[in-house]
Design a protein around this motif. Structure first.
Motif, short mmCIF file in Angstrom:
data_model
loop_
_atom_site.label_atom_id
_atom_site.label_comp_id
_atom_site.label_asym_id
_atom_site.label_seq_id
_atom_site.Cartn_x
_atom_site.Cartn_y
_atom_site.Cartn_z
N SER A 2 -56.21 -16.74 4.85
CA SER A 2 -57.61 -17.10 4.64
C SER A 2 -57.99 -18.38 5.38
N GLY A 3 -57.02 -19.21 5.68
CA GLY A 3 -57.33 -20.50 6.28
C GLY A 3 -57.83 -21.51 5.27
N LEU A 4 -57.99 -21.06 4.03
CA LEU A 4 -58.39 -21.94 2.93
C LEU A 4 -57.21 -22.05 1.97
N ASN A 5 -56.71 -23.22 1.80
CA ASN A 5 -55.63 -23.43 0.85
C ASN A 5 -56.02 -24.57 -0.08
N GLY A 6 -56.72 -24.22 -1.12
CA GLY A 6 -57.22 -25.24 -2.03
C GLY A 6 -58.06 -24.63 -3.13
N PHE A 7 -58.95 -25.43 -3.66
CA PHE A 7 -59.75 -25.04 -4.82
C PHE A 7 -61.14 -25.60 -4.65
N LYS A 8 -62.15 -24.78 -4.99
CA LYS A 8 -63.52 -25.27 -4.97
C LYS A 8 -64.23 -24.82 -6.24
N HIS A 9 -64.90 -25.77 -6.88
CA HIS A 9 -65.78 -25.43 -8.00
C HIS A 9 -67.22 -25.53 -7.54
N GLY A 13 -68.00 -25.87 -16.58
CA GLY A 13 -67.95 -26.40 -15.22
C GLY A 13 -66.54 -26.58 -14.73
N GLY A 14 -66.35 -27.55 -13.86
CA GLY A 14 -65.03 -27.76 -13.29
C GLY A 14 -64.94 -29.04 -12.51
N VAL A 15 -63.74 -29.31 -12.04
CA VAL A 15 -63.48 -30.49 -11.23
C VAL A 15 -62.51 -30.08 -10.13
N SER A 16 -62.65 -30.67 -8.96
CA SER A 16 -61.78 -30.32 -7.85
C SER A 16 -61.56 -31.53 -6.95
N ASN A 17 -60.35 -31.66 -6.45
CA ASN A 17 -60.10 -32.66 -5.42
C ASN A 17 -59.84 -32.00 -4.07
N GLY A 18 -60.22 -30.73 -3.96
CA GLY A 18 -60.03 -29.98 -2.73
C GLY A 18 -58.78 -29.13 -2.77
N LYS A 19 -57.69 -29.72 -3.24
CA LYS A 19 -56.41 -29.00 -3.32
C LYS A 19 -56.21 -28.33 -4.68
N PHE A 20 -56.50 -29.07 -5.75
CA PHE A 20 -56.27 -28.59 -7.10
C PHE A 20 -57.58 -28.64 -7.89
N GLY A 21 -57.59 -27.91 -9.02
CA GLY A 21 -58.83 -27.90 -9.79
C GLY A 21 -58.62 -27.51 -11.24
N VAL A 22 -59.59 -27.86 -12.06
CA VAL A 22 -59.63 -27.49 -13.47
C VAL A 22 -61.00 -26.90 -13.77
N TRP A 37 -58.85 -23.25 -17.23
CA TRP A 37 -57.92 -22.80 -16.20
C TRP A 37 -57.51 -24.00 -15.35
N PHE A 38 -56.22 -24.11 -15.07
CA PHE A 38 -55.67 -25.22 -14.30
C PHE A 38 -55.05 -24.64 -13.03
N SER A 39 -55.65 -24.95 -11.89
CA SER A 39 -55.24 -24.35 -10.63
C SER A 39 -54.37 -25.31 -9.83
N PHE A 40 -53.14 -24.89 -9.54
CA PHE A 40 -52.22 -25.66 -8.73
C PHE A 40 -51.93 -24.89 -7.43
N SER A 41 -50.95 -25.28 -6.69
CA SER A 41 -50.69 -24.64 -5.39
C SER A 41 -50.27 -23.19 -5.53
N ASP A 42 -49.32 -22.93 -6.45
CA ASP A 42 -48.71 -21.61 -6.54
C ASP A 42 -49.07 -20.84 -7.79
N GLU A 43 -49.78 -21.44 -8.72
CA GLU A 43 -50.06 -20.78 -9.98
C GLU A 43 -51.38 -21.25 -10.58
N LEU A 89 -45.48 -31.04 -8.73
CA LEU A 89 -46.52 -31.60 -7.87
C LEU A 89 -46.93 -33.00 -8.29
N ASN A 90 -46.60 -33.37 -9.52
CA ASN A 90 -47.03 -34.65 -10.07
C ASN A 90 -48.56 -34.72 -10.18
N VAL A 91 -49.11 -33.64 -10.70
CA VAL A 91 -50.56 -33.52 -10.87
C VAL A 91 -50.85 -33.09 -12.30
N THR A 92 -51.86 -33.69 -12.91
CA THR A 92 -52.23 -33.37 -14.28
C THR A 92 -53.71 -33.04 -14.36
#
Length: 961
Positions: free
Chosen positions: A374-381, A475-484, A522-528, A674-677
């Motif tokens: 896809s060329g997109l590897n991340g998360f967008k809300h 709603g949600g939150v995203s830092n581009g890579k990960f999201g909730v 929902w908590f979105s990380f790189s692989d799950e 990942l050290n991400v919460t």
């Protein structure tokens, strides 16, 4: 009452409904005004640049081949060449230009038979353009003449304003040489000459976005036929004017797309609009009608930052389709190695308009038409649409939601007859793109993936509706890579949407009735993706389930290392399940059901226009059971795409994520690798992250703490709260202690948008504070403004006294005696009254000089004059989505005020002075009214779903000291 956190109710509603504001009050409005000025300047410049004969010739050389190519593509979908399909239609046509298998007298649904005539006409005209012969030319002329003479009628305004003119115009332009001057003149007068106008739909809102563009195209074809440069210019200018970012229908500030109100339609209406706008921007390049640079920039951003997130190998995300999900899909999208990429695609236009994004556009093109990632590897809300997407090279996972700001998927025109739960946390996982291809007639619609709901099948609201009027924390939150992503569910089913349905396979009135609540995240990380649910509660008698997935069966299903046979079985405390390259992992004890067997359904059960064709498909279904009338139940599961059986077994034995909290107050997940919460504060509180780290928040909010880099980065949002004064206290033995005072993004355009900053960074709230102050000043300075109705609906007496009619009566507020269509006796009527509720927050501290109730009369029937009495309701807690006659009967008090309506008032505004009522109610902040008819017959007033929204025209006394 809706929990708006700032006094912008009138402005918010007007923006959502596409109405003009009384005065600018936000940065979004300023941007809109700036864009309008640019558009006006562009229009002026175009008028000064006259088109000549060569310009017309060039435009036709670009346009007509595209018309023909579209017809070739249409023939290809039917497995034929354009010539073969044309010969087939030519062989069956009558001398008069009609076809025996077309019912030209059909008016009512399902479907519309006369449209076959138009579709065949387009094919004949396209083939004539490629290979003109006298036989084809005569056929096209006869087919056009027959249509103009017969003038078939449809129940649907869309055909008359859009569908028919579009096909007639395309055909006439392609086959112009075959038509004599008299017929050309008839066709030209048949086509519309005014953009952005709906002559056959006068009682409904002016067409917006995609519909507006389609009407402009019909005007444009008329201009091409007649050589009218001014008309062509008006049409192209109107198409260009739709290219804007706003909070009305069309492109939103997060680059999602709305149609039919605040409803996600990035698929369906989105591509209809975008393809037309982008195509015409290309057609007029270098000609007097060329689009302004800022318009093509918007098109680039919409494609790359919006549409691109909602597609997988050519397949649109089903969360963006709305009622289109019930249509038969001819193409099965799946990744294949691309040998020959098409030459002329929207991605090629993007590369031309924005060279700096050319490589991304090329990558997307290879993904769209081949097996590239896809060329997109991340998360967008998408904060404007309550919609989240996790995208990676190997998969995409989407979450569709709704709130008091956003509608779930709609029904309408007999479509999406079982899709009530779409948008209540519905999730779709696409890898190849064909995972759900044409599955929907056999779907168990009580188990829409991702949704926590009772086993209830119902129709979505016709043309969309706010279904959770009290729910703001979505709603949600995203830092581009990960999201909730967070969804607060609070839905009260009252069966208005199915009580009157004539379709089979629906529950009867009374079943499914009840209230269901849940806190979902929902908590979105790189692989799950980690899915949590808490506070699950329902008064429904039906069992409540959380559906994990319901997808086409593809290969073996493995449960805790054992391959299972076809069938259905209960599961208890299963640790992991694998199917179709996806692992489903369950860290806690649970019980549910798994099915991998044949399911049978009928296409017509989800869309009336579909053929009543029985369908059987192999389906994989996995769900968690919560039982009947659950209280305070929860769940957790992890979706791990792109894994084989062995990898899932290893993952389940050493899960890299840990659930820190999962209750009604707090949901939090930490990814150790990942050290991400990710944290969801449903209310003020704190959470311990371990190793001496604590995070506190004073407001409901969503947070990501990313400690994967050199310094911790925080991303935060406050869904449903505009310019929220968020206090974040961060305590850490490693990073030190700090308290951030954050004024989160706000205004109609940016409420719920993510704000990102470093742990120790000083937050600059100056800009957002200035915006807030400016809004407050402008609101406070207005001495005259309109307050649009916050809620309105109709209630009916007699045997309908316990039913809600908000969805059924959507466009009109009936008052009086109306025909009972459910009765066998055509003379039987039912009594209707209408309710209005106004939010008076802006008036709490300011005396009212004059208040005028303004209603638009859409229809009138009965005696010469009708008296509409105005009553006051002390009950202000009713909701338009489920209030009934019995809820308010006998509770209204007379005001001794009335409107006298006559036939001359039809299509006009009527007014009534309600100053005393408003002045008495303003301290309480709400005014609730009832309209009842004292005469025979009925009056239908415009509702909040039309352009003619009920309102209070306010004149207030300002403190000039």
């Amino acid at each position: 009452m809706k929990n708006f956190k700032y006094s912008l109710l009138a402005i918010s509603l007007m923006a959502v409904m596409g109405c003009k504001e009384s005065s600018p009050s936000s940065e979004a409005q300023k941007n809109s005004n700036d864009a309008t000025q640019v558009t006006q300047n562009n229009a002026t410049e175009r008028k000064e640049r006259k088109a000549n004969a060569q310009d017309f010739a060039t435009l036709k050389q670009r346009v007509i081949p595209d018309f023909v190519a579209s017809s070739e593509a249409s023939a290809k979908k039917q497995g034929k060449t354009l010539a073969e399909l044309s010969d087939e239609y030519l062989a069956s046509i009558s001398e008069q230009g009609s076809w025996a298998d077309v019912n030209y007298q059909q008016i009512e649904k399902p479907g519309w038979q006369p449209s076959l005539h138009l579709d065949r006409l387009v094919i004949l005209a396209a083939q004539y353009n490629k290979n003109p012969t006298p036989e084809l030319g005569k056929a096209v002329s006869n087919v056009l003449t027959y249509w103009l003479d017969a003038d078939p009628k449809s129940w649907n305004w869309w055909w008359h304003d859009i569908g028919i003119p579009k096909r007639i115009g395309y055909s006439a332009v392609m086959a112009k040489d075959a038509l004599d001057s008299a017929l050309l003149e008839r066709i030209a007068s048949y086509l519309p000459d005014t953009p952005n106008y709906s002559p056959n739909n006068p009682n409904s809102p002016i067409p917006k976005a995609a519909n507006r563009t389609d009407i402009a195209l019909a005007v444009l074809n008329r201009g091409l036929l007649t050589g009218d440069a001014e008309m062509v210019g008006k049409a192209i200018s109107d198409i260009e004017d739709t290219i804007t970012v706003s909070t009305a229908e069309g492109i939103q500030h997060d680059y999602s797309f709305h149609q039919h109100g605040p409803q996600l339609y990035t698929s369906g209406y989105g591509p209809v609009w975008f393809d037309a706008a982008a195509k015409w921007a290309s057609f007029v390049d270098g000609l007097p009608w060329q689009f302004a640079a800022d318009k093509t920039e918007i098109l680039v951003s919409y494609m790359m930052d919006g549409q691109r997130w909602s597609k997988r190998h050519g397949q649109w995300d089903y969360n963006t389709m709305s009622r289109g999900i019930s249509r038969v899909k001819a193409t099965e999208y799946m990744a294949e190695a691309a040998k020959d990429l098409p030459e002329h695609t929207p991605m090629d236009l993007i590369a031309k308009w924005a060279p700096e994004r050319a490589q991304d556009a090329e990558n997307f093109k290879r993904h769209e038409f081949g097996d590239a990632g896809s060329g997109l590897n991340g998360f967008k809300h998408f904060w404007r649409s309550d919609y989240s997407v996790k995208s990676a090279d190997g998969h995409m996972f989407s979450i569709g939601m709704n709130s008091q700001r956003v509608e779930p998927a709609e029904a309408g025109n007999g479509e999406n007859l079982k899709g009530f739960w779409l948008g209540f946390g519905s999730t779709f996982l696409l890898q190849r793109g064909n995972e759900y291809h044409n599955i929907f007639p056999v779907w168990d619609w009580t188990l829409v993936p991702g949704v926590t709901a009772p086993e209830y099948v119902g129709q979505a609201a016709d043309w969309g509706r706010i279904m959770q009027p009290d729910v703001s924390f979505v709603g949600g939150v995203s830092n581009g890579k990960f999201g909730v992503t967070v969804l607060d569910v609070d839905i009260n089913i009252r069966h208005a949407e199915t009580a009157h349905s004539t379709q089979p396979n629906f529950y009867k009135y009374g079943e499914g009735k009840g209230r269901t609540k849940a806190k979902k995240a929902w908590f979105s990380f790189s692989d799950e993706v980690v899915a949590l649910g808490a506070g699950i509660y329902s008064t429904n008698h039906e069992n409540v389930n959380t559906s994990v997935n319901q997808v086409l069966l593809n290969g073996q299903v493995t449960v805790d290392g054992k391959t299972i046979e076809h069938g259905q079985r209960a599961l208890t405390d299963t640790k992991w399940i694998h199917h179709d390259n996806v692992g489903y992992v369950f860290p806690e004890n649970w019980h549910g059901k798994l099915s991998n067997q044949t399911q049978t359904g009928d296409w017509s059960s989800i869309r009336t226009a579909n053929k009543p064709e029985s369908v059987s498909k192999e389906v994989f279904t996995l769900s968690i059971s919560h039982g009947s009338k659950p209280e305070n139940q929860n769940y957790q599961y992890i979706v791990v795409p792109g894994t084989n059986v062995e990898q899932v077994a290893v993952y389940a034995s050493d899960i890299p994520v840990s659930v820190l909290a999962n209750n009604e107050k707090l949901q939090a997940v930490a990814h150790k690798g990942l050290n991400v919460t990710g944290i969801v504060f449903h209310q003020a509180g704190e959470v311990e992250l371990g190793e001496g780290t604590v995070v506190k928040a004073n407001l409901p909010s969503v947070l990501i703490l990313d400690e994967s880099g050199d310094k911790p980065i925080l991303s935060v949002s406050t869904p449903g709260q505009s310019f929220a004064p968020l206090e974040l206290t961060l305590m850490s033995a490693k990073y030190g202690n700090v308290t951030h005072s954050v004024l989160t993004p706000g205004g109609e355009a940016e409420t719920g948008k993510t704000l990102t900053f470093a742990w120790e960074e000083k937050i600059d709230n100056t800009h957002r504070h200035s915006m807030l102050v400016q809004q407050q000043k402008e609101l406070a300075s207005q001495s005259e403004f309109d307050l649009l109705v916050e809620a309105d609906t109709e209630v009916q007496g007699g045997r309908y006294a316990d039913e809600n009619f908000d969805i059924v009566s959507r466009w009109d507020l009936y008052v009086g005696q109306i025909a009972d269509k459910e009765s066998q006796d055509a003379n039987v009527t039912k009594t209707s009254k209408s309710l209005l509720k106004f939010n008076l927050e802006r008036l709490t501290d300011t005396p009212v000089k004059k208040a005028t109730l303004k209603l638009h009369v859409r229809d009138f029937s009965g005696v010469t004059e009708q008296v509409i009495n105005l009553l006051k309701l002390d009950n202000t807690d009713w909701h338009e989505s489920y209030v009934t006659w019995n809820d308010v009967d006998g509770t209204a008090l007379p005001t001794n005020q009335a409107l006298t309506i006559s036939d001359k008032d039809k299509k006009q505004w009527v007014e009534l002075d309600v100053t005393e009522l408003v002045e008495m109610a303003r301290k309480q902040g709400l005014l609730s009214l009832m309209l009842e008819n004292a005469s025979e017959g009925f009056v239908a007033f415009g509702s909040d779903e039309t352009e003619q929204i009920p309102m209070l025209a306010i004149e207030r006394v300002l403190d000039t000291k």
